[in-house]
Write a protein that holds these residues in place. Structure first.
Motif, short mmCIF file in Angstrom:
data_model
loop_
_atom_site.label_atom_id
_atom_site.label_comp_id
_atom_site.label_asym_id
_atom_site.label_seq_id
_atom_site.Cartn_x
_atom_site.Cartn_y
_atom_site.Cartn_z
N GLN A 49 -33.71 -8.40 -3.09
CA GLN A 49 -32.27 -7.45 -3.51
C GLN A 49 -32.67 -7.92 -4.90
OE1 GLN A 49 -29.32 -10.66 -2.25
NE2 GLN A 49 -27.89 -8.23 -2.42
N VAL A 62 -23.14 -13.94 2.53
CA VAL A 62 -22.21 -13.67 2.61
C VAL A 62 -21.56 -12.20 1.22
CG1 VAL A 62 -19.42 -13.54 1.41
CG2 VAL A 62 -20.40 -15.90 2.63
N ASN A 63 -22.74 -12.43 0.04
CA ASN A 63 -22.89 -11.33 -0.75
C ASN A 63 -23.71 -10.06 -0.47
OD1 ASN A 63 -23.38 -10.50 -3.86
ND2 ASN A 63 -25.34 -10.99 -3.77
N SER A 64 -24.59 -10.33 0.32
CA SER A 64 -25.71 -9.27 0.73
C SER A 64 -24.62 -8.27 1.58
CB SER A 64 -26.71 -9.97 0.98
OG SER A 64 -26.68 -10.76 2.92
N LEU A 65 -23.35 -8.90 2.57
CA LEU A 65 -22.53 -8.39 3.84
C LEU A 65 -21.28 -7.54 2.64
CD1 LEU A 65 -22.38 -10.84 5.93
CD2 LEU A 65 -23.64 -8.58 6.20
N LEU A 66 -21.14 -7.69 0.87
CA LEU A 66 -20.76 -7.07 0.48
C LEU A 66 -21.20 -5.77 0.26
CD1 LEU A 66 -19.75 -9.50 -2.42
CD2 LEU A 66 -18.43 -8.68 -0.44
N PRO A 67 -19.84 -4.74 0.88
CA PRO A 67 -20.03 -3.13 0.59
C PRO A 67 -21.33 -2.56 -0.20
CG PRO A 67 -17.70 -3.65 0.71
CD PRO A 67 -18.76 -4.67 0.63
N ASP A 68 -20.67 -3.75 -1.88
CA ASP A 68 -21.61 -3.25 -3.16
C ASP A 68 -22.52 -4.92 -3.65
OD1 ASP A 68 -21.16 -0.74 -3.51
OD2 ASP A 68 -18.58 -0.77 -3.62
N PRO A 69 -22.64 -5.55 -3.32
CA PRO A 69 -23.09 -7.08 -3.58
C PRO A 69 -23.80 -6.63 -5.02
CG PRO A 69 -25.04 -5.76 -1.88
CD PRO A 69 -23.93 -4.48 -2.66
N MET A 70 -22.76 -8.08 -5.19
CA MET A 70 -23.05 -8.73 -7.02
C MET A 70 -25.29 -8.52 -7.56
SD MET A 70 -18.80 -10.11 -7.40
CE MET A 70 -20.04 -11.14 -6.35
N PRO A 121 -30.08 -9.86 5.18
CA PRO A 121 -28.21 -10.27 6.09
C PRO A 121 -29.10 -11.76 6.70
CG PRO A 121 -27.48 -8.26 5.32
CD PRO A 121 -28.24 -8.02 5.03
#
Length: 448
Positions: free
Chosen positions: A56, A114-122, A189
């Motif tokens: 990632q 949760v971060n991987s499911l965001l539209p733009d992972p941080m 994810p």
């Protein structure tokens, strides 16, 4: 088969069975079974994240430096919290510490999900998760190591170490393969999600463990407590020997970082994956034929022998020009390292007082974490100065020489015998029940 053949066949069968892993810890300890299964489940999940996290970072940055920085943010927390975790393991209930850190690691995997499911992972949460997970692992590892001596009889410590090593090796071989398939075909994810599920399963198993409270007069975790553990290790020269022999072996003969260059030098880039896997194959071969290890009593000599063979095998790997001979040498090296590790663990678990075992496990974690890292730097620097193959074989020769010098300089390590060592005898006496002590007291003394 004739009657005359039967005894010979029976003897051959008995010899074969004597090589198989000793399963006595499984039969004698419910808690060992629970920990073994929990560790296997967790390890498979952890390898999912071990593959997913750097991938990632690569996808988000496209930078090899950014991927390599994961290791940098992991090392310091592992060292610092490993030492503190050793003192903590001697001061609190070890089961509680294991369960709480396991829950924390599961929560981190959930946050990565949760971060991987965001539209733009941080990006920054990935580094934070790596650092915190390393700290939690440092807190947990000494408690995991220290509790084994409580739940497994002393005479079964070598067998327990072999079974735990086998668990890890199975995970190390199968885990990354499964993780690669999951990440490639199902995405990040799912990898993080499966890791969360494995932590939930291991958490349930951990809650089923018997409580493992500290001694009534246990020291509070502090720098003074850590220093007390270090002073004890320094006084016990055979213990000190196990640490420095392992450090020497990793410093001089851990060239994994330059395997890609060695594969190119041998005109065998296709064999790079086999080179990385060969050591694990050797370790597995020792683990599945480890029945003989429980019959060894001079554990210090086996620590030295295993480390010396590791170095000699690495020297052959650097000297050989044939890729198959290199792979064979790496298999032998992995097996030798496993032999040395099994008997290091046996000395620790059979002789270290329970009230100090966590702190000594923290010191062991320090050597375990830093030795290979420094060895990678040495191998890379030597390769730049002298060439790849020279860096490998010269490191192996230096390892053999260093281990030989340490064996001479620390005679207590070479003379250690579990049957006569005062610390091993004291631990056996402490583990005896009242009835055992009465029988020992009433037993007639043999005539001189």
């Amino acid at each position: 088969m004739t009657d005359d053949d039967q005894p010979a066949a029976a003897r051959a069968g008995a010899r074969w069975r004597s090589l198989l892993p000793d399963l006595s810890p499984w039969r004698s300890s419910r808690d060992f079974r629970l920990m073994w299964v929990a560790g296997l489940v967790t390890a498979f999940g952890s390898f999912l994240t071990l593959v997913a996290l750097p991938l990632q970072v690569k996808e988000l940055t496209g930078s090899a430096f950014a991927v390599g920085a994961i290791g940098a943010v992991e090392l310091v927390p592992l060292i610092v919290f490993g030492l503190y975790g050793g003192a903590l393991a001697d001061a609190v209930d070890r089961r509680t510490l294991i369960v709480l850190t396991e829950a924390g690691l599961g929560l981190l995997s959930a946050l990565l999900l949760v971060n991987s499911l965001l539209p733009d992972p941080m990006l920054w949460p990935l580094y934070v998760a790596a650092a915190v997970a390393s700290a939690l692992a440092g807190l947990q590892r000494p408690a995991l190591d220290a509790v084994v001596a409580r739940i497994v009889p002393l005479e079964q410590q070598t067998a327990a170490a072999a079974l735990n090593a086998l668990r890890w090796q199975l995970s190390a071989i199968a885990g990354p393969s499964l993780a690669g398939v999951v990440v490639a075909y199902a995405g990040l994810p799912l990898a993080y999600g499966l890791d969360v599920l494995t932590y939930l399963a291991s958490l349930v198993l951990g809650l089923m463990l018997t409580a493992s409270p500290p001694a009534e007069d246990a020291e509070k975790p502090s720098l003074a407590a850590i220093a007390a553990g270090a002073r004890y290790a320094w006084r016990r020269k055979e213990l000190l020997g196990t640490y420095v022999v392992d450090m020497a072996a990793m410093l001089f003969a851990f060239p994994n970082a330059i395997f890609p260059f060695l594969a190119d030098d041998l005109d065998a880039p296709w064999a790079l994956g086999l080179m990385y896997a060969a050591g694990s194959v050797g370790s597995v071969l020792v683990s599945v034929t480890s029945g003989w290890t429980s019959r060894i009593h001079r554990h210090g000599r086996m620590v030295v022998l295993g480390a010396a063979v590791w170095g000699a095998a690495m020297a052959v790997a650097g000297w050989a020009g044939n890729i198959w001979l290199v792979l064979l040498a790496l298999v032998v090296a992995g097996g030798a390292d496993m032999v040395s590790g099994l008997f290091r663990s046996t000395i620790w678990n059979q002789t270290i007082p329970d009230e100090l075992r966590g702190r000594l496990a923290g010191i062991e974690l320090l050597s375990y974490a830093t030795g290979p890292q420094i060895g990678q730097v040495r191998a890379g620097g030597m390769a730049g100065l002298t060439g790849v193959r020279t860096a490998v074989w010269s490191g192996g020769v230096a390892c053999v020489a260093a281990v030989g010098l340490l064996a001479v300089a620390i005679p207590k390590l070479m003379s250690y015998d579990a049957r006569t060592d005062e610390h091993a005898i004291r631990m056996r006496e402490l583990r005896k029940g009242p009835q055992d002590r009465l029988e020992q007291r009433d037993r007639p003394t043999p005539a001189a």
